[in-house]
Design a protein around this motif. Structure first.
Motif, short mmCIF file in Angstrom:
data_model
loop_
_atom_site.label_atom_id
_atom_site.label_comp_id
_atom_site.label_asym_id
_atom_site.label_seq_id
_atom_site.Cartn_x
_atom_site.Cartn_y
_atom_site.Cartn_z
N ASP A 120 -58.51 -6.54 30.16
CA ASP A 120 -57.70 -6.97 28.84
C ASP A 120 -57.44 -5.00 28.76
N VAL A 121 -56.58 -4.37 29.35
CA VAL A 121 -56.20 -3.46 29.74
C VAL A 121 -54.69 -3.53 28.32
N ASP A 122 -54.95 -2.22 27.45
CA ASP A 122 -54.08 -1.79 26.58
C ASP A 122 -54.03 0.05 26.46
N THR A 123 -52.72 0.64 26.49
CA THR A 123 -52.08 2.14 26.74
C THR A 123 -53.41 2.74 28.00
N VAL A 124 -52.89 2.93 28.46
CA VAL A 124 -53.52 4.00 29.71
C VAL A 124 -52.54 4.41 30.76
N GLN A 125 -52.64 6.25 30.45
CA GLN A 125 -51.85 6.87 30.73
C GLN A 125 -52.74 7.41 31.95
#
Length: 442
Positions: A120-125
């Motif tokens: 569950d991945v959300d907002t990775v830069q």
């Protein structure tokens, strides 16, 4: 379950050594000087303030399973892995990554013995990374593909093992500082309900005219099944053989929103390349390519039901606007398909091949049930015709007509019985010194 606050490297190392499942390690400020760390199973690592940063000299943080990492910046050398998975892990459990930034690669690549897991991945830069030196690369269609600054790759040796995930708001590089290699890369047996990207910018650093190496801005690799890919920000490539959007896997719906210009600025770059299975493609932003042999849209292999575009413009020699080599139900372009170049070399399935910068090309083996261009098809190169069909186009409509401005540049080339006389008669043509319609043999 315990909350453990850490302010320096010694405290971080001690917390990781003693942490048990359910514990939460809270990072305060900038911590540097520690070796690479492996989070024990079930342990969370979170930033406690806006400046929470882990800075490593070599590799960064590795996950064992059932880990959460959030509100944190992780810095390594650009060539290193900032966030990865311990290769001995067999049950990844549920991995949660939220509000992260990195200098260095995010490599969610599994070991060969992995059996289960979800993401569950959300907002990775990924601000900066250089993955050109990675030896492990997928190979298909005559080429190797570089890993991405953000890579999810199921490398289980058991083909029955599938991992699941959702990946939202992934950003890799910037136009001012493109990542070296691919951008967003998802491959192997991954079932992803959703993949959404913000800005993605890459320069694969590939030597021009190389026949067997490519990179991709947003790349769905063989084995991956994705419900929806949605590009919410621009996707830009700057190097040779850099595909902007590329599908080798299985995607139900792929949408590039109006804010997500698809642009390539190197030789043999392509706006969208289709090799896998794709039901619906919708590119609401312009596709623009500027390099020699940098084409707009290709259907090389696999299956595509329908594709729609705002506009497609190429400027380089050998840079075809649209090239179809497989059956497609429908292709629509709201505005123009334009090419400016003449004849030049372009990478085609691992071979540097001489091509004309034709506007729309339906190759032998390709077909389109309905092809509709809301604007015009135009070409500017000498000896370059605007439209060709060696496969059937059941319904052809070009509202703005067909125009060529190069010397000896014809408007229409069609093989017998590929386009109806009625449809051809309805298309207005304008040439500088070429012919309006040429009947050609396959």
């Amino acid at each position: 379950m315990a909350n453990i606050s850490v302010h320096n490297a010694a405290a971080l190392n001690n917390a990781i050594a003693q942490a048990q499942s359910g514990d939460r390690i809270e990072v305060h400020g900038l911590i540097s000087g520690q070796p690479s760390v492996v989070l024990p199973e079930g342990v969370a690592l979170v930033g406690a303030d806006s400046g929470a940063t882990l800075r490593f000299g070599a590799r960064g943080v590795f996950l064992s399973g059932d880990n959460a990492v959030a509100n944190l910046r992780i810095e390594t050398a650009e060539t290193e892995v900032a966030l990865g998975i311990a290769q001995e892990a067999t049950d990844l459990g549920a991995i949660s990554l939220k509000n992260l930034s990195t200098r260095g690669q995010v490599f969610l690549g599994t070991g060969a013995k992995v059996q289960t897991g979800s993401f569950d991945v959300d907002t990775v830069q990924v601000e900066r990374a250089d993955v050109r030196g990675r030896v492990l690369r997928p190979h298909a269609f005559g080429v190797d593909a570089q890993q991405g600054g953000f890579t999810v790759w199921n490398l289980a040796e058991d083909p029955s093992v599938w991992l699941e995930g959702t990946f939202r708001n992934i950003s890799v590089g910037s136009k001012q500082a493109p990542v070296r290699g691919s951008g967003v890369f998802i491959g192997g047996h991954i079932k992803a309900e959703e993949l959404t990207t913000a800005e993605v910018a890459i320069d694969g650093g590939i030597t021009p005219s190389t026949p067997d190496l490519i990179s991709g801005g947003v790349f769905v690799i063989t084995g991956a099944k994705v419900g929806t890919v949605r590009n919410l920000g621009p996707v830009t490539t700057f190097g040779a053989n850099d595909m902007v959007l590329d599908n080798w896997g299985e995607v139900q719906t792929w949408v590039a929103e109006a804010e997500a210009e698809v642009s390539s600025h190197g030789p043999s770059g392509i706006g969208f390349v289709q090799f896998g299975e794709l039901d619906t493609l919708e590119v609401k932003a312009p596709i623009v390519t500027t390099g020699v042999g940098a084409r707009g849209f290709n259907v090389y292999d696999g299956h595509l039901r329908s594709a729609s575009f705002q506009s497609i413009a190429t400027t380089g020699a050998g840079s075809i606007g649209i090239q179809i080599s497989q059956p497609v139900e429908s292709i629509t372009v709201a505005r123009d398909v334009t090419t400016a170049g003449g004849t030049g070399m372009s990478l085609v399935k691992g071979v540097q091949t001489e091509l004309r910068a034709i506007g729309v090309s339906v190759k032998p083996g390709g077909s389109v049930q309905r092809l509709e261009i809301g604007g015009q098809i135009s070409t500017g190169g000498d000896g370059v015709w605007a439209f060709e069909s060696f496969g059937p186009v059941s319904k052809l409509r070009v509202d703005g007509g067909v125009r060529t401005t190069g010397n000896d540049a014809d408007a229409l080339h069609t093989a017998a019985d590929t386009v109806s006389e009625q449809d051809l008669a309805a298309i207005s043509t304008h040439t500088l010194s070429g012919r309006d319609h040429v009947l050609v043999e396959e």
